[in-house]
Design an enzyme around this catalytic site. Sequence first.
Site, PDB file in Angstrom:
ATOM      1  N   SER A   1       0.851  -1.196   0.000  1.00  9.94           N
ATOM      2  CA  SER A   1       0.000   0.000   0.000  1.00  9.94           C
ATOM      3  C   SER A   1       0.884   1.242   0.000  1.00  9.94           C
ATOM      4  CB  SER A   1      -0.870   0.020   1.259  1.00  9.94           C
ATOM      5  OG  SER A   1      -1.472   1.292   1.415  1.00  9.94           O
TER       6      SER A   1
ATOM      7  N   TYR B   1      -1.371  -1.229  10.242  1.00  8.53           N
ATOM      8  CA  TYR B   1      -1.521  -1.494   8.806  1.00  8.53           C
ATOM      9  C   TYR B   1      -0.292  -1.022   8.021  1.00  8.53           C
ATOM     10  CZ  TYR B   1      -3.782  -1.420   4.174  1.00  8.53           C
ATOM     11  OH  TYR B   1      -4.100  -1.610   2.847  1.00  8.53           O
TER      12      TYR B   1
HETATM   13  P1  NAP Z   1     -11.628  -6.004   0.751  1.00 10.27           P
HETATM   14  O1  NAP Z   1     -12.579  -5.453  -0.247  1.00 10.27           O
HETATM   15  O2  NAP Z   1     -11.848  -5.745   2.189  1.00 10.27           O
HETATM   16  O3  NAP Z   1     -11.481  -7.592   0.503  1.00 10.27           O
HETATM   17  C1  NAP Z   1     -10.671  -8.324   1.365  1.00 10.27           C
HETATM   18  C2  NAP Z   1     -10.514  -9.724   0.827  1.00 10.27           C
HETATM   19  O4  NAP Z   1      -9.614 -10.427   1.694  1.00 10.27           O
HETATM   20  C3  NAP Z   1     -11.797 -10.520   0.809  1.00 10.27           C
HETATM   21  O5  NAP Z   1     -11.783 -11.352  -0.328  1.00 10.27           O
HETATM   22  C4  NAP Z   1     -11.711 -11.346   2.089  1.00 10.27           C
HETATM   23  O6  NAP Z   1     -12.430 -12.585   2.030  1.00 10.27           O
HETATM   24  C5  NAP Z   1     -10.234 -11.631   2.123  1.00 10.27           C
HETATM   25  N1  NAP Z   1      -9.749 -11.998   3.442  1.00 10.27           N
HETATM   26  C6  NAP Z   1      -9.936 -11.351   4.618  1.00 10.27           C
HETATM   27  N2  NAP Z   1      -9.336 -12.008   5.616  1.00 10.27           N
HETATM   28  C7  NAP Z   1      -8.751 -13.100   5.066  1.00 10.27           C
HETATM   29  C8  NAP Z   1      -7.993 -14.167   5.584  1.00 10.27           C
HETATM   30  N3  NAP Z   1      -7.710 -14.257   6.887  1.00 10.27           N
HETATM   31  N4  NAP Z   1      -7.579 -15.143   4.736  1.00 10.27           N
HETATM   32  C9  NAP Z   1      -7.874 -15.078   3.417  1.00 10.27           C
HETATM   33  N5  NAP Z   1      -8.579 -14.083   2.869  1.00 10.27           N
HETATM   34  C10 NAP Z   1      -9.018 -13.105   3.686  1.00 10.27           C
HETATM   35  O7  NAP Z   1     -10.135  -5.457   0.457  1.00 10.27           O
HETATM   36  P2  NAP Z   1      -9.533  -4.705  -0.820  1.00 10.27           P
HETATM   37  O8  NAP Z   1      -9.768  -3.256  -0.681  1.00 10.27           O
HETATM   38  O9  NAP Z   1      -9.922  -5.409  -2.061  1.00 10.27           O
HETATM   39  O10 NAP Z   1      -7.973  -4.911  -0.525  1.00 10.27           O
HETATM   40  C11 NAP Z   1      -7.219  -5.949  -1.111  1.00 10.27           C
HETATM   41  C12 NAP Z   1      -5.754  -5.713  -0.776  1.00 10.27           C
HETATM   42  O11 NAP Z   1      -5.346  -4.441  -1.264  1.00 10.27           O
HETATM   43  C13 NAP Z   1      -5.446  -5.701   0.725  1.00 10.27           C
HETATM   44  O12 NAP Z   1      -4.190  -6.290   0.965  1.00 10.27           O
HETATM   45  C14 NAP Z   1      -5.381  -4.223   1.041  1.00 10.27           C
HETATM   46  O13 NAP Z   1      -4.599  -3.966   2.178  1.00 10.27           O
HETATM   47  C15 NAP Z   1      -4.751  -3.694  -0.214  1.00 10.27           C
HETATM   48  N6  NAP Z   1      -4.983  -2.268  -0.444  1.00 10.27           N
HETATM   49  C16 NAP Z   1      -6.235  -1.796  -0.625  1.00 10.27           C
HETATM   50  C17 NAP Z   1      -6.422  -0.430  -0.842  1.00 10.27           C
HETATM   51  C18 NAP Z   1      -7.779   0.162  -1.055  1.00 10.27           C
HETATM   52  O14 NAP Z   1      -7.849   1.401  -1.180  1.00 10.27           O
HETATM   53  N7  NAP Z   1      -8.853  -0.615  -1.136  1.00 10.27           N
HETATM   54  C19 NAP Z   1      -5.320   0.424  -0.870  1.00 10.27           C
HETATM   55  C20 NAP Z   1      -4.047  -0.105  -0.671  1.00 10.27           C
HETATM   56  C21 NAP Z   1      -3.894  -1.461  -0.478  1.00 10.27           C
HETATM   57  P3  NAP Z   1     -13.998 -12.720   2.519  1.00 10.27           P
HETATM   58  O15 NAP Z   1     -14.825 -12.078   1.442  1.00 10.27           O
HETATM   59  O16 NAP Z   1     -14.205 -14.178   2.611  1.00 10.27           O
HETATM   60  O17 NAP Z   1     -14.090 -11.985   3.815  1.00 10.27           O
END
Ligand code: NAP
Length: 254
Positions: free
Chosen positions: A149, A162
């Site tokens: 991130s 985080y």
């Molecule tokens: P999200 O919409 O909250 O989705 C999270 C995903 O992770 C879901 O598929 C969830 O599965 C899964 N998950 C949660 N806990 C888990 C575990 N213990 N084992 C396996 N899977 C698990 O998140 P997102 O925004 O798409 O983010 C994806 C990645 O990008 C993350 O690493 C996040 O830190 C990074 N990121 C996001 C942003 C942003 O702005 N969104 C920015 C920078 C980095 P379930 O559906 O089964 O709960």
Amino acid sequence: MSINETTIRNAVVTGASRGIGRAISVALASAGCSVIINYAGNAQAAEETASLCREAAGDKDVKILVFQADVSDEAQANALIDYAEEQLGQVDILVNNAGRTKDGLAIGMTAEDFDNVIGLNLRGTFFCCRAAAKKMIRKRWGRIINITSVVGIHGNAGQVNYSASKAGVIGLTKSLAKELAGRNVTVNAVAPGFIDTDMTAVLPEKAQEAILSGIPMKKCGRPEDVANAVRFFASEEASYITGQIIGVDGGMGM
Ligand code: NAP
């Protein structure tokens, strides 16, 4: 863009039921990869991702499978990678995308909330990398792509857990890249900025407005923007690139 014109590559995407992980899975399936869609608890959303992947793959002869595993648990992370090998014969591409936030100011943060975020974002990434790397080394081909991130580079008030986990992922990525480079396994990371997913939707409107005003491009990114960078790192075109962190952030990280 296909990952390889002649070979079907096998990919594992963690946290692929929703958001960025879903978009990555669809992008890899449309590029001709077989994909294991990992999720933690949301089986229905994982099946929806699988349907989207099958649609995106069209008539390509790929396998799309879902696998429940909490990748913060060492045994479950190992089971995920073993399952991928059993079903597909080999793990070529690993995308460590599963992540969570538990925000709060450092002075009030519990040890549990600190460990919980490190446990998934950093330890989970390590467990999957270690399990997959063993298999990739044997085949002398592999692509590991970790999702970090922008806050892992620049920090963010309210996110010591985080941002520490995501900074750790950057260190892990560079160190592992050095360990695996001689075996034709590349390790890179994508650092998203502010992307429109469930993770960011929970932020109060005022906080979202404040973040948006600080983005040079003045808009949030889409999960597909991140997926495009991941697909590039997974492709033959990126075969001489390792240990790199690419920002997908509308200029936020400049
Ligand atoms: P999200 O919409 O909250 O989705 C999270 C995903 O992770 C879901 O598929 C969830 O599965 C899964 N998950 C949660 N806990 C888990 C575990 N213990 N084992 C396996 N899977 C698990 O998140 P997102 O925004 O798409 O983010 C994806 C990645 O990008 C993350 O690493 C996040 O830190 C990074 N990121 C996001 C942003 C942003 O702005 N969104 C920015 C920078 C980095 P379930 O559906 O089964 O709960």
